[in-house]
Design an enzyme around this catalytic site. Structure first.
Site, PDB file in Angstrom:
ATOM      1  N   ARG A  15       0.804  -1.230   0.000  1.00 17.82           N
ATOM      2  CA  ARG A  15       0.000   0.000   0.000  1.00 17.82           C
ATOM      3  C   ARG A  15       0.838   1.282   0.000  1.00 17.82           C
ATOM      4  O   ARG A  15       0.317   2.371  -0.201  1.00 17.82           O
ATOM      5  CB  ARG A  15      -0.991  -0.018   1.172  1.00 17.82           C
ATOM      6  CG  ARG A  15      -2.114  -1.023   0.935  1.00 17.82           C
ATOM      7  CD  ARG A  15      -3.368  -0.599   1.618  1.00 17.82           C
ATOM      8  NE  ARG A  15      -3.309  -0.867   3.045  1.00 17.82           N
ATOM      9  CZ  ARG A  15      -3.743  -0.001   3.971  1.00 17.82           C
ATOM     10  NH1 ARG A  15      -4.236   1.167   3.622  1.00 17.82           N
ATOM     11  NH2 ARG A  15      -3.674  -0.317   5.234  1.00 17.82           N
ATOM     12  N   THR A  81       4.487 -14.015   9.839  1.00 19.16           N
ATOM     13  CA  THR A  81       5.345 -13.435  10.887  1.00 19.16           C
ATOM     14  C   THR A  81       6.090 -14.505  11.688  1.00 19.16           C
ATOM     15  O   THR A  81       7.231 -14.292  12.103  1.00 19.16           O
ATOM     16  CB  THR A  81       4.514 -12.549  11.830  1.00 19.16           C
ATOM     17  OG1 THR A  81       3.330 -13.266  12.223  1.00 19.16           O
ATOM     18  CG2 THR A  81       4.097 -11.257  11.165  1.00 19.16           C
ATOM     19  N   GLY A 141      -5.010  -8.526  15.494  1.00 20.14           N
ATOM     20  CA  GLY A 141      -5.356  -9.772  16.171  1.00 20.14           C
ATOM     21  C   GLY A 141      -5.924  -9.481  17.552  1.00 20.14           C
ATOM     22  O   GLY A 141      -5.550  -8.489  18.189  1.00 20.14           O
ATOM     23  N   GLU A 155      -6.375 -13.990  14.969  1.00 17.08           N
ATOM     24  CA  GLU A 155      -6.375 -13.000  13.894  1.00 17.08           C
ATOM     25  C   GLU A 155      -7.830 -12.702  13.511  1.00 17.08           C
ATOM     26  O   GLU A 155      -8.691 -13.586  13.589  1.00 17.08           O
ATOM     27  CB  GLU A 155      -5.593 -13.527  12.695  1.00 17.08           C
ATOM     28  CG  GLU A 155      -4.095 -13.590  12.918  1.00 17.08           C
ATOM     29  CD  GLU A 155      -3.516 -12.261  13.379  1.00 17.08           C
ATOM     30  OE1 GLU A 155      -3.652 -11.261  12.656  1.00 17.08           O
ATOM     31  OE2 GLU A 155      -2.941 -12.213  14.487  1.00 17.08           O
ATOM     32  N   ASN A 360      35.590  39.238   7.774  1.00 14.31           N
ATOM     33  CA  ASN A 360      34.357  39.691   7.143  1.00 14.31           C
ATOM     34  C   ASN A 360      34.369  39.302   5.667  1.00 14.31           C
ATOM     35  O   ASN A 360      35.309  39.634   4.947  1.00 14.31           O
ATOM     36  CB  ASN A 360      34.239  41.201   7.280  1.00 14.31           C
ATOM     37  CG  ASN A 360      32.891  41.685   6.786  1.00 14.31           C
ATOM     38  OD1 ASN A 360      31.906  41.637   7.509  1.00 14.31           O
ATOM     39  ND2 ASN A 360      32.839  42.110   5.533  1.00 14.31           N
ATOM     40  N   ASN A 369      35.096  26.228  -5.424  1.00 14.99           N
ATOM     41  CA  ASN A 369      35.741  25.039  -4.844  1.00 14.99           C
ATOM     42  C   ASN A 369      35.827  23.874  -5.796  1.00 14.99           C
ATOM     43  O   ASN A 369      36.524  22.912  -5.533  1.00 14.99           O
ATOM     44  CB  ASN A 369      34.985  24.615  -3.577  1.00 14.99           C
ATOM     45  CG  ASN A 369      33.540  24.272  -3.859  1.00 14.99           C
ATOM     46  OD1 ASN A 369      32.922  24.822  -4.777  1.00 14.99           O
ATOM     47  ND2 ASN A 369      32.982  23.371  -3.084  1.00 14.99           N
TER      48      ASN A 369
HETATM   49  C1  UD1 Z   1       0.222  -8.530  12.610  1.00 16.22           C
HETATM   50  C2  UD1 Z   1      -0.280  -9.527  13.661  1.00 16.22           C
HETATM   51  C3  UD1 Z   1      -1.555  -8.989  14.302  1.00 16.22           C
HETATM   52  C4  UD1 Z   1      -1.290  -7.634  14.917  1.00 16.22           C
HETATM   53  C5  UD1 Z   1      -0.744  -6.672  13.856  1.00 16.22           C
HETATM   54  C6  UD1 Z   1      -0.297  -5.392  14.518  1.00 16.22           C
HETATM   55  C7  UD1 Z   1       0.378 -11.739  12.902  1.00 16.22           C
HETATM   56  C8  UD1 Z   1      -0.051 -12.990  12.227  1.00 16.22           C
HETATM   57  N1  UD1 Z   1      -0.547 -10.770  13.017  1.00 16.22           N
HETATM   58  O1  UD1 Z   1      -0.736  -8.510  11.564  1.00 16.22           O
HETATM   59  O2  UD1 Z   1      -2.001  -9.882  15.314  1.00 16.22           O
HETATM   60  O3  UD1 Z   1      -2.477  -7.124  15.480  1.00 16.22           O
HETATM   61  O4  UD1 Z   1       0.406  -7.246  13.203  1.00 16.22           O
HETATM   62  O5  UD1 Z   1       0.118  -4.478  13.566  1.00 16.22           O
HETATM   63  O6  UD1 Z   1       1.518 -11.640  13.331  1.00 16.22           O
HETATM   64  N2  UD1 Z   1       6.593  -9.651   8.007  1.00 16.22           N
HETATM   65  C9  UD1 Z   1       7.727 -10.312   7.608  1.00 16.22           C
HETATM   66  N3  UD1 Z   1       7.588 -11.502   6.953  1.00 16.22           N
HETATM   67  C10 UD1 Z   1       6.391 -12.060   6.704  1.00 16.22           C
HETATM   68  C11 UD1 Z   1       5.226 -11.367   7.138  1.00 16.22           C
HETATM   69  C12 UD1 Z   1       5.362 -10.179   7.788  1.00 16.22           C
HETATM   70  O7  UD1 Z   1       8.843  -9.848   7.822  1.00 16.22           O
HETATM   71  O8  UD1 Z   1       6.370 -13.143   6.127  1.00 16.22           O
HETATM   72  C13 UD1 Z   1       6.739  -8.369   8.723  1.00 16.22           C
HETATM   73  C14 UD1 Z   1       6.148  -7.201   7.982  1.00 16.22           C
HETATM   74  O9  UD1 Z   1       7.129  -6.584   7.167  1.00 16.22           O
HETATM   75  C15 UD1 Z   1       5.721  -6.288   9.121  1.00 16.22           C
HETATM   76  C16 UD1 Z   1       5.394  -7.256  10.234  1.00 16.22           C
HETATM   77  O10 UD1 Z   1       6.033  -8.465   9.914  1.00 16.22           O
HETATM   78  O11 UD1 Z   1       6.787  -5.454   9.566  1.00 16.22           O
HETATM   79  C17 UD1 Z   1       3.895  -7.482  10.396  1.00 16.22           C
HETATM   80  O12 UD1 Z   1       3.364  -8.031   9.234  1.00 16.22           O
HETATM   81  P1  UD1 Z   1       1.942  -7.582   8.687  1.00 16.22           P
HETATM   82  O13 UD1 Z   1       1.700  -8.287   7.416  1.00 16.22           O
HETATM   83  O14 UD1 Z   1       1.819  -6.114   8.714  1.00 16.22           O
HETATM   84  O15 UD1 Z   1       1.010  -8.235   9.805  1.00 16.22           O
HETATM   85  P2  UD1 Z   1      -0.465  -7.784  10.142  1.00 16.22           P
HETATM   86  O16 UD1 Z   1      -1.381  -8.437   9.198  1.00 16.22           O
HETATM   87  O17 UD1 Z   1      -0.536  -6.314  10.287  1.00 16.22           O
END
Ligand code: UD1
Ligand code: MG
Length: 451
Positions: A15, A81, A141, A155, A360, A369
């Site tokens: 986004r 995550t 979540g 979630e 001055n 330069n």
């Molecule tokens: C996540 C949480 C959710 C929480 C929310 C808060 C999980 C499953 N869900 O959801 O409970 O309320 O954040 O903002 O954890 N990332 C990686 N690799 C991946 C996936 C994600 O590095 O494979 C990183 C993303 O770059 C980001 C962070 O993890 O910095 C969170 O990922 P995002 O996809 O934003 O999770 P949410 O759906 O927001």
């Protein structure tokens, strides 16, 4: 107990609509990733591991530019995550302290909150950071509590109607000892609505093992995530209003604080005056009692006590102004040192230079330069007087108490106390101006008769 940080930063940030990985978008002049690293530095981590994926080379470069040791591990496919945290398993082999997981896109996390999490970790096996949402939102979540015990995180996509109504939600931060965390992560499956390996599956698995799992609460504003350019601009605005309030509290005078833009590391001393519409880029320190006048732009510079800069001045990286220096309107200074009481009041460029005490620099002076390939230095001594519109062709030096005549193009060094004049000598032709005008008028009259 030593702490390892795992910062998740592999997501694409679709986004944001950008070629730049999301965590590298800046807030107040520093990438979001650095804001997260900064907040977490309060834990004095023994290891810091950034999990990178999209734009990993750029993330790598930015992580290494941070002033503490950071390891970067690659998550080639973004499978969730939980999967992301698992990528740090090898890097932490043999580490038996606590792991704190945080997200690279939550720049407002407060150091105190991290301390509270670590304190809670002493009493519980797993600690999650949660916050109460003002309005029900699908993006977070839900934390299902039973007294102090966090039973599970659901979630939104996977939640029942009843669970969706819960206001206590997951920030994403988690603390757990390394061995337990990686052992629990081995049990995480991708059997959920998104088909991802969720980090949020960990509390339920821990509860099933009879471990003590709890949640610490923070303010919603702290866990504000950035997902779009609108969020980014909003986050910067929040940062700005906090930073300005802090400057005012510290005794800085600003008559129109809302028009002053500060960077993450701007330092301004007590009783300094910042006029309207000043921009502070990264790396600026302004000492007590200095004045930065309206519409000035500063970055990578130091302004000492009693100095006055602007209006409409530009100080670029490497500028060092000693006490009581004056930099006036439409003056640009770069990589230059100006000693006590030196003045550059109008329309000048001073780059790769040193200017001695109480010298001055006349209006329109330029240090030439750059020869098209290399940069060269100009050294000006103390109490020197540089005449207006002097071109100082570097490398060149002007001695103590030396002078240059206005309009000079100075190409050789000027000795202490000498006056250098390097311009065409003036020639005077008596009566010639009137004669010339008469000739031209006569010519014009002939032409209009002829047409
Ligand atoms: C996540 C949480 C959710 C929480 C929310 C808060 C999980 C499953 N869900 O959801 O409970 O309320 O954040 O903002 O954890 N990332 C990686 N690799 C991946 C996936 C994600 O590095 O494979 C990183 C993303 O770059 C980001 C962070 O993890 O910095 C969170 O990922 P995002 O996809 O934003 O999770 P949410 O759906 O927001
Ligand atoms: Mg998110």
């Amino acid at each position: 107990m030593s702490v390892a940080l795992i910062i998740l930063a592999a997501g694409k940030g679709t986004r944001m609509n950008s070629d730049l990985p999301k965590v590298l978008h800046p807030i107040a002049g520093a990438p979001m990733l650095h804001h997260a690293l900064n907040a977490a530095s309060v834990l004095e981590p023994a290891h810091t591991i950034v999990v990178a994926g999209h734009g990993s080379e750029q993330v790598h470069a930015s992580a290494h530019a941070f002033d503490q040791a950071v390891d970067v591990v690659l998550q080639e496919e973004q499978l969730g995550t939980g999967h992301a945290v698992n990528q740090a398993r090898n890097a932490l082999a043999g580490f038996n302290g606590d792991v704190v997981v945080l997200f690279g896109d939550t720049p407002f996390l407060q150091p105190d909150t991290l301390i509270r999490m670590i304190e809670a970790r002493r009493k519980h096996d797993v600690v999650v950071l949660g916050f109460d949402i003002a309005e029900v939102q699908p993006r977070y979540g839900r934390l299902v509590m039973d007294g102090d015990q966090l039973v599970k995180i659901v979630e939104y996509k996977d939640a029942t109607e009843e669970e969706r109504a819960i206001r206590f939600t997951n920030s994403g931060l988690m603390a757990c000892d390394a061995e337990t965390l990686f052992s629990l992560l081995s049990e995480v499956t991708n059997d959920n609505a998104s088909g991802e390996y969720y980090l949020t599956a960990v509390p339920e698995l821990a509860t099933a093992r009879g471990l003590s799992v709890t949640a610490v609460k923070c303010d919603e504003a702290e866990t504000l995530g950035v997902d779009s350019r609108t969020d980014l601009a909003g986050a910067d605005a929040i940062f700005q209003s906090r930073a300005r309030a802090e400057l005012l509290d510290n005794g800085v005078t600003m008559m129109a604080p809302d028009t002053v833009y500060v960077s993450f590391d701007t330092v301004v001393g007590r009783d300094a005056l910042i006029e309207p519409n000043v921009v502070f880029g990264p790396g600026v320190t302004v000492e007590s009692g200095a004045t930065i006048r309206a519409f000035s732009h500063l970055e990578g510079c130091h302004v000492s006590r009693g100095a006055i800069v602007g209006p409409y001045a530009r100080l670029r990286p490497g500028t060092e102004l000693a006490e009581d220096v004056r930099i006036g309107n439409f003056v640009e200074v770069k990589n230059a040192t100006l000693a006590t009481g030196a003045k550059v009041n109008h329309l000048s460029y001073i780059g790769d230079a040193s200017v001695g005490e109480a010298s001055n620099i006349g209006a329109g002076t330029i240090t030439c330069n750059y020869d098209g390939v290399m940069k060269h230095r100009t050294e000006i001594g103390a109490r020197a007087f540089i005449g207006s519109n002097t071109m100082l062709v570097a490398p060149v030096s002007v001695g103590n108490e030396a002078m240059t005549g206005s309009g000079s193009v100075i190409t050789s060094d000027v000795d202490d106390g000498a006056l250098a004049i390097a311009r065409a000598p003036q020639v005077e032709k008596p009566g010639m101006a009137r004669k010339l005008i008469d000739m031209l008028k006569a010519k014009k009259a002939r032409q209009s008769r002829g047409s």
